[in-house]
Design a protein around this motif. Structure first.
Motif, mmCIF file in Angstrom:
data_model
loop_
_atom_site.group_PDB
_atom_site.id
_atom_site.type_symbol
_atom_site.label_atom_id
_atom_site.label_comp_id
_atom_site.label_asym_id
_atom_site.label_seq_id
_atom_site.Cartn_x
_atom_site.Cartn_y
_atom_site.Cartn_z
ATOM 1 N N ALA A 20 0.827 -1.210 0.000
ATOM 2 C CA ALA A 20 0.000 0.000 0.000
ATOM 3 C C ALA A 20 0.860 1.259 0.000
ATOM 4 O O ALA A 20 0.558 2.232 -0.699
ATOM 5 N N ILE A 21 1.940 1.245 0.770
ATOM 6 C CA ILE A 21 2.832 2.407 0.814
ATOM 7 C C ILE A 21 3.496 2.629 -0.535
ATOM 8 O O ILE A 21 3.547 3.755 -1.051
ATOM 9 N N LEU A 22 4.005 1.560 -1.140
ATOM 10 C CA LEU A 22 4.676 1.692 -2.433
ATOM 11 C C LEU A 22 3.700 2.122 -3.526
ATOM 12 O O LEU A 22 4.031 2.975 -4.367
ATOM 13 N N ALA A 23 2.500 1.539 -3.527
ATOM 14 C CA ALA A 23 1.505 1.917 -4.541
ATOM 15 C C ALA A 23 1.115 3.385 -4.383
ATOM 16 O O ALA A 23 0.925 4.101 -5.380
ATOM 17 N N GLU A 238 -8.528 -5.912 4.174
ATOM 18 C CA GLU A 238 -9.299 -5.602 2.969
ATOM 19 C C GLU A 238 -9.133 -4.142 2.572
ATOM 20 O O GLU A 238 -9.015 -3.816 1.375
ATOM 21 N N ARG A 239 -9.092 -3.257 3.553
ATOM 22 C CA ARG A 239 -8.927 -1.829 3.246
ATOM 23 C C ARG A 239 -7.535 -1.543 2.681
ATOM 24 O O ARG A 239 -7.384 -0.713 1.780
ATOM 25 N N LEU A 240 -6.536 -2.216 3.205
ATOM 26 C CA LEU A 240 -5.182 -2.042 2.665
ATOM 27 C C LEU A 240 -5.107 -2.559 1.232
ATOM 28 O O LEU A 240 -4.483 -1.933 0.363
ATOM 29 N N ALA A 241 -5.743 -3.698 0.976
ATOM 30 C CA ALA A 241 -5.757 -4.242 -0.382
ATOM 31 C C ALA A 241 -6.485 -3.296 -1.335
ATOM 32 O O ALA A 241 -6.049 -3.084 -2.476
ATOM 33 N N ASP A 242 -7.588 -2.714 -0.875
ATOM 34 C CA ASP A 242 -8.320 -1.755 -1.713
ATOM 35 C C ASP A 242 -7.458 -0.535 -2.021
ATOM 36 O O ASP A 242 -7.508 0.007 -3.135
ATOM 37 N N SER A 243 -6.665 -0.100 -1.040
ATOM 38 C CA SER A 243 -5.786 1.044 -1.260
ATOM 39 C C SER A 243 -4.761 0.727 -2.344
ATOM 40 O O SER A 243 -4.472 1.566 -3.217
ATOM 41 N N GLY A 249 -2.225 -0.692 -8.180
ATOM 42 C CA GLY A 249 -1.561 -1.956 -7.922
ATOM 43 C C GLY A 249 -2.483 -3.151 -8.103
ATOM 44 O O GLY A 249 -3.679 -3.013 -8.371
ATOM 45 N N GLU A 250 -1.924 -4.329 -7.955
ATOM 46 C CA GLU A 250 -2.676 -5.570 -8.118
ATOM 47 C C GLU A 250 -2.557 -6.421 -6.857
ATOM 48 O O GLU A 250 -1.503 -6.445 -6.221
ATOM 49 N N VAL A 251 -3.638 -7.103 -6.514
ATOM 50 C CA VAL A 251 -3.640 -8.071 -5.415
ATOM 51 C C VAL A 251 -4.235 -9.354 -5.961
ATOM 52 O O VAL A 251 -5.414 -9.389 -6.334
ATOM 53 N N ARG A 252 -3.422 -10.400 -6.028
ATOM 54 C CA ARG A 252 -3.859 -11.648 -6.654
ATOM 55 C C ARG A 252 -3.863 -12.778 -5.623
ATOM 56 O O ARG A 252 -2.819 -13.144 -5.089
#
Length: 489
Positions: A20-23, A238-243, A249-252
């Protein structure tokens, strides 16, 4: 095939925080998660009508200037709905219950009730805890790499050599047990039972083996607030993944990293069905225990991981998930049950009972509550296939017996019962041999044997509970944040 700026292996709190920080900084990021759920050991799973927290249950770090509060501010996203508990937890001992209050004034009154003859000493010890914890908080604001492993790490610690850190020196060179001797508390059976129960749940060991500063930090964190997050800690994941996704970014999910190989100045990550990803940098959030399975022998030899791996032990967890009628109080959601103070606080003798909030319909139907019970357990015994089912049934029975001492009618109100063992954690959370909670501290100098975010391989970093500052959602979040900062350098 395009190249990512960073591939994150594992969608636990550390990996999601780093991603999340990098994205947010504009990096092209992909998070590869082997399981079908976010959050790792702080994730969740669903069964008809219920949502269970897989492992970690107590929310911390959401207070002003807390780790997760600062992270969400950095990401410019909102925290999920949550409730801060006035009572951190109730600790149930044979014949008495200790109400572990968040506020200092109420906790000191409880100390006077529980430890009337030693109340002055216990309060003096906790004054030390609060003082040292505050100093450690100030140190962590700048997220230094720790423990220092390279010359550059030591050089970057020079600015921290000030009056604050010098005052912390005694706590870096003693165990918590050493500190207790100063207050003559180390022989008080009730106090040590209470304290060791808290330490096992937070730093995975007892006072005798716990570096003093780790113990002080953990105890201080409790008093900043225990939070019940709506939907459980998985909601935070879930909120971090949404960020990450909102920032490109992608979350797989269901996408395990099977190997990581050098490809020129970049890294090639191979997943199942021969899917491949190329990245300039890699951040591993899948536990140091899984490191050697990802890299070839030469890379393992070149890293700083292999030399320490065999020296660090970890716990497993036995967990019992219950869907029950709502017969429980709503004002205390976390209960620690210690059945026999003369025995070790593991293997169902001590366990944490975590209730879903009364009105949280994401966790349980109307009139029902979701419960997670968890205890530390030795790993090796769960890989004896012949004794597996018998041992599992025995642990279920011991846990329910323990719950009955405080909630006598529990068995009459269970409509769903699911046990989980280290075998379960390996299968669903992809932890090698079911190891959870990071490494077990083994003495005053054991923090020097922890892993920092540096793996020793160029542009490969690590985070999570096996990387300092270690166990818990706060420790893993901090390590992910540090890893992201170092990758950006």
């Amino acid at each position: 095939m395009s190249t990512y700026d960073a591939i994150i292996v594992g969608a636990g709190f550390g990996g999601l925080s780093a991603g999340a920080i990098l994205a947010k900084k504009g990096w092209r990021v992909a998070v590869l998660e082997a399981s079908t759920e976010l959050g790792g050991c702080a994730g969740k799973f669903n069964r008809p009508g219920y949502r269970f927290q897989a492992g970690a249950t107590v929310g911390m770090g959401f207070e002003k200037n807390g780790v997760l509060a600062r992270l969400f501010d950095e990401l410019e996203i909102d925290l999920p709905p949550m409730q801060r508990m006035d009572t951190i937890m109730d600790i149930h001992l044979p014949g008495q219950t200790i109400h572990y209050y968040r506020k200092k004034s109420k906790w000191f009154q409880e100390i006077e009730r529980i430890f009337p003859e030693r109340s002055s000493a216990v309060k003096a010890f906790f004054e030390e805890v609060f003082q040292v914890g505050t100093r450690l908080d100030a140190l962590l604001l700048d997220l230094p790499v720790f423990p220092p492993k390279r010359l550059g790490d030591w050089v970057r610690l020079i600015p921290y050599l000030n009056g604050n850190t010098i005052r912390l020196a005694p706590y870096l060179t003693q165990t918590l047990y050493d500190r207790l001797k100063r207050y003559h508390l180390h022989k008080d059976r009730t106090f040590m039972t209470f304290l060791n129960g808290q330490l096992m749940d937070s730093v995975q060991t007892t006072a005798e083996y716990c570096p003093a500063f780790l113990g002080h930090a953990a105890l201080h964190t409790f008093h900043k607030g225990a939070y019940a997050v709506e939907g459980g800690l998985a909601t935070v994941a879930e909120r971090l993944a949404d960020s990450i996704k909102d920032n490109g970014g992608e979350v797989r999910l269901n996408r395990p990293a099977l190997s990581v190989d050098p490809e020129g100045k970049e890294w090639l990550i191979t997943s199942k069905r021969q899917r491949t990803y190329t990245a300039k940098k890699v951040i591993l959030n899948n536990s140091i225990h899984n490191f050697t399975s990802l890299f070839n022998q030469q890379q393992v030899a070149d890293s700083n991981i292999s030399s320490l791996e065999d020296k660090n032990a970890s716990w497993g967890a036995f967990v019992l998930y219950l869907g029950v009628d709502d017969i429980f109080p709503e004002d205390v959601l976390y209960h620690q049950i210690i059945q026999d103070p003369s025995k070790p606080v593991t293997e169902t003798n001590q366990f944490l009972l975590s209730l879903s909030q009364k009105e949280d319909r994401t966790m349980a139907p109307e009139g029902k509550r979701a419960i997670t019970l968890s205890t530390h357990t030795e790993l090796h015994q769960w890989w004896d296939r012949d004794a597996y089912e018998e041992r599992k049934a025995l642990y279920v029975e011991k846990m329910l017996n323990g719950v009955e001492t405080s909630f006598p009618s529990i068995r009459n109100h269970i409509d769903l019962q699911l046990p989980g063992t280290p075998v379960t954690f390996e299968r669903y959370v992809k932890r090698d041999k079911g190891r959870v909670g990071g490494y077990i501290p083994t003495g005053k100098w054991s923090w020097l044997h922890q892993h920092s975010v540096y793996t020793g391989l160029n542009n490969v970093y690590s985070c999570g509970d096996t990387v300092f500052p270690g166990a818990g959602t706060l420790g893993t979040t901090l390590s992910g944040w540090i890893a992201a900062n170092e990758a950006m350098k």
